[in-house]
Write a protein that holds these residues in place. Structure first.
Motif, PDB file in Angstrom:
ATOM      1  N   ASP A   3       0.822  -1.220   0.000  1.00 20.39           N
ATOM      2  CA  ASP A   3       0.000   0.000   0.000  1.00 20.39           C
ATOM      3  C   ASP A   3       0.858   1.273   0.000  1.00 20.39           C
ATOM      4  N   ASN A   4       1.890   1.286  -0.845  1.00 23.65           N
ATOM      5  CA  ASN A   4       2.777   2.440  -1.007  1.00 23.65           C
ATOM      6  C   ASN A   4       3.535   2.838   0.256  1.00 23.65           C
ATOM      7  N   LYS A   5       3.767   1.879   1.150  1.00 24.26           N
ATOM      8  CA  LYS A   5       4.570   2.111   2.351  1.00 24.26           C
ATOM      9  C   LYS A   5       5.565   0.955   2.483  1.00 24.26           C
ATOM     10  N   ILE A   6       6.735   1.267   3.001  1.00 32.99           N
ATOM     11  CA  ILE A   6       7.716   0.215   3.303  1.00 32.99           C
ATOM     12  C   ILE A   6       7.294  -0.431   4.611  1.00 32.99           C
ATOM     13  N   VAL A   7       7.071  -1.752   4.580  1.00 34.17           N
ATOM     14  CA  VAL A   7       6.599  -2.465   5.767  1.00 34.17           C
ATOM     15  C   VAL A   7       7.707  -3.312   6.401  1.00 34.17           C
ATOM     16  N   ARG A   8       8.773  -3.570   5.617  1.00 33.53           N
ATOM     17  CA  ARG A   8       9.849  -4.422   6.133  1.00 33.53           C
ATOM     18  C   ARG A   8      11.121  -4.122   5.359  1.00 33.53           C
ATOM     19  N   CYS A   9      12.237  -4.222   6.054  1.00 30.67           N
ATOM     20  CA  CYS A   9      13.541  -4.133   5.408  1.00 30.67           C
ATOM     21  C   CYS A   9      14.452  -5.162   6.058  1.00 30.67           C
ATOM     22  N   GLU A  10      15.044  -5.979   5.215  1.00 30.53           N
ATOM     23  CA  GLU A  10      16.042  -6.938   5.682  1.00 30.53           C
ATOM     24  C   GLU A  10      17.353  -6.529   5.047  1.00 30.53           C
ATOM     25  N   GLU A  11      18.371  -6.314   5.884  1.00 28.15           N
ATOM     26  CA  GLU A  11      19.623  -5.822   5.318  1.00 28.15           C
ATOM     27  C   GLU A  11      20.850  -6.402   5.991  1.00 28.15           C
ATOM     28  N   LEU A  12      21.901  -6.436   5.202  1.00 26.73           N
ATOM     29  CA  LEU A  12      23.238  -6.779   5.675  1.00 26.73           C
ATOM     30  C   LEU A  12      24.094  -5.547   5.462  1.00 26.73           C
ATOM     31  N   THR A  13      24.819  -5.155   6.490  1.00 29.38           N
ATOM     32  CA  THR A  13      25.618  -3.939   6.451  1.00 29.38           C
ATOM     33  C   THR A  13      27.062  -4.278   6.769  1.00 29.38           C
ATOM     34  N   ARG A  14      27.968  -3.736   5.945  1.00 35.75           N
ATOM     35  CA  ARG A  14      29.398  -3.964   6.136  1.00 35.75           C
ATOM     36  C   ARG A  14      30.104  -2.618   6.206  1.00 35.75           C
ATOM     37  N   MET A  15      30.810  -2.387   7.306  1.00 33.48           N
ATOM     38  CA  MET A  15      31.540  -1.134   7.432  1.00 33.48           C
ATOM     39  C   MET A  15      32.785  -1.181   6.556  1.00 33.48           C
ATOM     40  N   ILE A  16      32.953  -0.141   5.756  1.00 38.02           N
ATOM     41  CA  ILE A  16      34.108  -0.014   4.871  1.00 38.02           C
ATOM     42  C   ILE A  16      35.153   0.889   5.510  1.00 38.02           C
ATOM     43  N   GLN A  17      34.685   1.925   6.201  1.00 34.98           N
ATOM     44  CA  GLN A  17      35.567   2.919   6.807  1.00 34.98           C
ATOM     45  C   GLN A  17      34.944   3.382   8.110  1.00 34.98           C
ATOM     46  N   GLY A  18      35.772   3.618   9.111  1.00 42.71           N
ATOM     47  CA  GLY A  18      35.276   4.156  10.370  1.00 42.71           C
ATOM     48  C   GLY A  18      35.898   3.459  11.561  1.00 42.71           C
ATOM     49  N   GLY A  19      35.638   4.021  12.716  1.00 43.08           N
ATOM     50  CA  GLY A  19      36.172   3.473  13.956  1.00 43.08           C
ATOM     51  C   GLY A  19      35.361   2.281  14.443  1.00 43.08           C
ATOM     52  N   LYS A  20      35.985   1.477  15.290  1.00 44.96           N
ATOM     53  CA  LYS A  20      35.316   0.286  15.836  1.00 44.96           C
ATOM     54  C   LYS A  20      34.018   0.634  16.549  1.00 44.96           C
ATOM     55  N   SER A  21      33.973   1.799  17.170  1.00 49.31           N
ATOM     56  CA  SER A  21      32.772   2.187  17.916  1.00 49.31           C
ATOM     57  C   SER A  21      31.582   2.453  16.994  1.00 49.31           C
ATOM     58  N   ASP A  22      31.834   2.556  15.678  1.00 52.24           N
ATOM     59  CA  ASP A  22      30.744   2.821  14.733  1.00 52.24           C
ATOM     60  C   ASP A  22      30.262   1.581  13.997  1.00 52.24           C
ATOM     61  N   ARG A  23      30.757   0.417  14.381  1.00 52.51           N
ATOM     62  CA  ARG A  23      30.346  -0.808  13.685  1.00 52.51           C
ATOM     63  C   ARG A  23      28.836  -1.020  13.718  1.00 52.51           C
TER      64      ARG A  23
END
Length: 129
Positions: free
Chosen positions: A103-123
């Motif tokens: 109905d023109n709305k996002i109801v679910r998102c399944e994602e995998l995220t990989r940090m490329i750059q940044g500090g450990k605290s931002d994982r």
């Protein structure tokens, strides 16, 4: 509006200058929204809290879509999120996501995220609430 355009606008608007704005979030996401990031599940209220955390931690977030495809009631993206943090540092993530639309709305998102750059605290920045 088509599903691909909905997802593109959602990414740009919700993570843009009005990040954390509940009316902007509600424009694109169902109140029944569920997001699963790297196995961690959050509901709509936790998603709103996540957006507020991002607003507090970042100056800006730039989304670059590498690829996007549409299936039955879903949109798949491979995109990059580059966050300029308030302390001047930068974190960047590669995201593989499947957005389910009803109905023109996002109801679910399944994602995998990989940090490329940044500090450990931002994982966990991609799912922090």
């Amino acid at each position: 509006m088509g599903n691909i355009q909905l997802v593109k606008q959602a990414l740009d608007s919700v993570l843009g200058k009005q990040i954390g704005s509940i009316p902007v979030i509600e424009q694109f996401f169902s109140r029944n929204y569920i997001q699963v990031v790297d196995g961690k599940e959050i509901d709509f209220d936790e998603f709103v809290a996540h957006m507020k955390v991002l607003k507090e931690a970042t100056e800006s977030i730039k989304i670059t879509i590498k690829s996007i495809a549409e299936g039955d009631s879903c949109v798949h993206t491979q995109h990059f999120a580059k966050a300029l943090k308030k302390d001047g540092s930068c974190s960047e993530y590669e995201v593989f996501a499947c957005f389910t639309i009803l109905d023109n709305k996002i109801v679910r998102c399944e994602e995998l995220t990989r940090m490329i750059q940044g500090g450990k605290s931002d994982r966990d920045l991609g799912s922090r609430t």
